[in-house]
Design a protein around this motif. Structure first.
Motif, PDB file in Angstrom:
ATOM      1  N   PRO A  89       0.824  -1.221   0.000  1.00 40.32           N
ATOM      2  CA  PRO A  89       0.000   0.000   0.000  1.00 40.32           C
ATOM      3  C   PRO A  89       0.850   1.259   0.000  1.00 40.32           C
ATOM      4  N   TRP A  90       0.251   2.350  -0.480  1.00 41.68           N
ATOM      5  CA  TRP A  90       0.960   3.629  -0.568  1.00 41.68           C
ATOM      6  C   TRP A  90       1.457   4.101   0.794  1.00 41.68           C
ATOM      7  N   TRP A  91       0.625   3.927   1.833  1.00 38.70           N
ATOM      8  CA  TRP A  91       1.024   4.444   3.135  1.00 38.70           C
ATOM      9  C   TRP A  91       2.289   3.767   3.635  1.00 38.70           C
ATOM     10  N   ARG A  92       2.457   2.479   3.284  1.00 43.17           N
ATOM     11  CA  ARG A  92       3.661   1.785   3.738  1.00 43.17           C
ATOM     12  C   ARG A  92       4.889   2.215   2.932  1.00 43.17           C
ATOM     13  N   ILE A  93       4.708   2.463   1.641  1.00 43.78           N
ATOM     14  CA  ILE A  93       5.818   2.972   0.821  1.00 43.78           C
ATOM     15  C   ILE A  93       6.298   4.314   1.375  1.00 43.78           C
ATOM     16  N   LEU A  94       5.348   5.211   1.644  1.00 46.83           N
ATOM     17  CA  LEU A  94       5.701   6.528   2.184  1.00 46.83           C
ATOM     18  C   LEU A  94       6.305   6.410   3.577  1.00 46.83           C
ATOM     19  N   PHE A  95       5.831   5.434   4.354  1.00 48.18           N
ATOM     20  CA  PHE A  95       6.392   5.206   5.688  1.00 48.18           C
ATOM     21  C   PHE A  95       7.852   4.766   5.589  1.00 48.18           C
ATOM     22  N   TYR A  96       8.141   3.828   4.677  1.00 49.73           N
ATOM     23  CA  TYR A  96       9.515   3.370   4.481  1.00 49.73           C
ATOM     24  C   TYR A  96      10.428   4.534   4.073  1.00 49.73           C
ATOM     25  N   LEU A  97       9.950   5.345   3.115  1.00 54.58           N
ATOM     26  CA  LEU A  97      10.750   6.482   2.649  1.00 54.58           C
ATOM     27  C   LEU A  97      10.984   7.490   3.771  1.00 54.58           C
ATOM     28  N   ALA A  98       9.935   7.774   4.547  1.00 56.86           N
ATOM     29  CA  ALA A  98      10.058   8.748   5.631  1.00 56.86           C
ATOM     30  C   ALA A  98      11.044   8.271   6.695  1.00 56.86           C
ATOM     31  N   ILE A  99      10.911   6.997   7.110  1.00 52.43           N
ATOM     32  CA  ILE A  99      11.834   6.456   8.110  1.00 52.43           C
ATOM     33  C   ILE A  99      13.269   6.495   7.599  1.00 52.43           C
TER      34      ILE A  99
END
Length: 316
Positions: A170-180
């Motif tokens: 999901p998009w939220w997990r992709i963005l979470f990985y990038l943010a972390i």
């Protein structure tokens, strides 16, 4: 305590590097652009954040030698150490990557940087030139991305199996990985470098040497963490694009911004030795970019040995 905190910083770097690679690979898959372009932009900028923060702080603290040494030393470390160490763990299949255009831009950026360094002092106007060159590089990457997406829509879809990529992520997990990844890399590097500087000064090492070696090595650890994870995941395009993009960002953006903050005098030693070592290390990538060779363990040993020799020659 300094040794313990340095270890904490290193652990954060490794974990953040893994998250950033996962996020970048899945982002490229989701929006339909090559992971090489993503690594040249998102990954490269994120892993170069420590160099930017440290260089600006060095100019503000009136130790511009650390700012220049940080960038020059980091670029040398990015080629020899950041590509050398992962190659000891797993062969990087750079023969499958098309990085010729970005490599030529990196060499052109290096030559521009060296030419400006020979003016003796990097000031606001040299900073504007470097930032203008960066704008061109980014504009070209955006154009390539657009053309690739346009061609991909017209082509017959081909199922491509990529290590670490999950089409259902999901998009939220992709963005979470990038943010972390983007947050964790500079934080980890800051913790590691600050404590490493305390340790180094206890042994009487000068600021100039710290800039070229310890700070440069420390701020290259995000690239090392990201490239190592990319090599293990068989993402040679992310690994190579990360290094090339980071080197471009270091030369054009970091010194460009730092020189707007304040003038950066160029030590004659940089003009005689270190700038040419940086350029020579960059030219070592020619066989892997143009001759479709892989970076094997033998090359990894050679790169690490060259970097070790360079560091020893500076310290002694």
């Amino acid at each position: 305590m300094e040794w313990l905190m340095a270890g904490v910083g290193l652990l954060i770097l490794i974990l953040a590097g893994d998250f950033l690679v996962k996020g970048a690979v899945n982002l490229s898959l989701r929006i339909g652009i090559p992971s090489m372009i993503v690594s040249l932009t998102v990954v490269a900028f994120g892993t170069s954040a420590p160099e930017l923060l440290i260089s600006i702080r060095a100019v503000l603290d009136n130790v511009p030698g650390i700012a220049l040494g940080n960038v020059v030393g980091s670029n040398t470390a990015n080629i020899l150490m950041v590509l050398g160490i992962p190659a000891l763990l797993a062969t990087m299949h750079t023969s499958e990557c098309d990085s010729r255009k970005s490599f030529v831009m990196m060499i052109a950026g290096s030559l521009l940087f060296i030419a400006l360094a020979f003016t003796g002092v990097l000031t606001w106007w040299t900073g504007l030139i470097l930032l203008a060159a960066l704008a061109y590089v980014l504009g070209d990457a955006i154009r390539d991305s657009y053309l690739h997406r346009k061609a991909a829509k017209a082509a017959i879809p081909v199922e491509e199996e990529v290590e670490g990529a999950d089409p259902s992520l999901p998009w939220w997990r992709i963005l979470f990985y990038l943010a972390i990844g983007l947050i964790g890399l500079p934080v980890g590097a800051q913790i590691l470098v600050e404590n490493a500087q305390v340790i180094a000064r206890e042994f009487g090492v000068s600021d100039t040497v710290i800039g070229l070696t310890l700070v440069a090595l420390g701020t290259s650890l995000p690239e090392l963490a990201t490239t190592t994870m990319a090599a293990i995941r068989r993402q040679a395009d992310v690994a190579l694009g990360n290094v090339i993009g980071s080197n471009l960002f270091n030369l054009l953006a970091i010194i460009g911004v730092a020189s707007l903050v304040g003038p950066i005098p160029v030590d004659p030693e940089f003009l005689h030795v270190d700038l040419w070592v940086m350029l020579g290390a960059s030219l070592l990538l020619i066989p892997f970019v143009f001759m479709k060779m892989n970076i094997t363990k033998v090359w990894g040993i050679l790169f690490c040995a060259l970097y070790g020799f360079y560091v020893v020659s500076i310290v002694t």
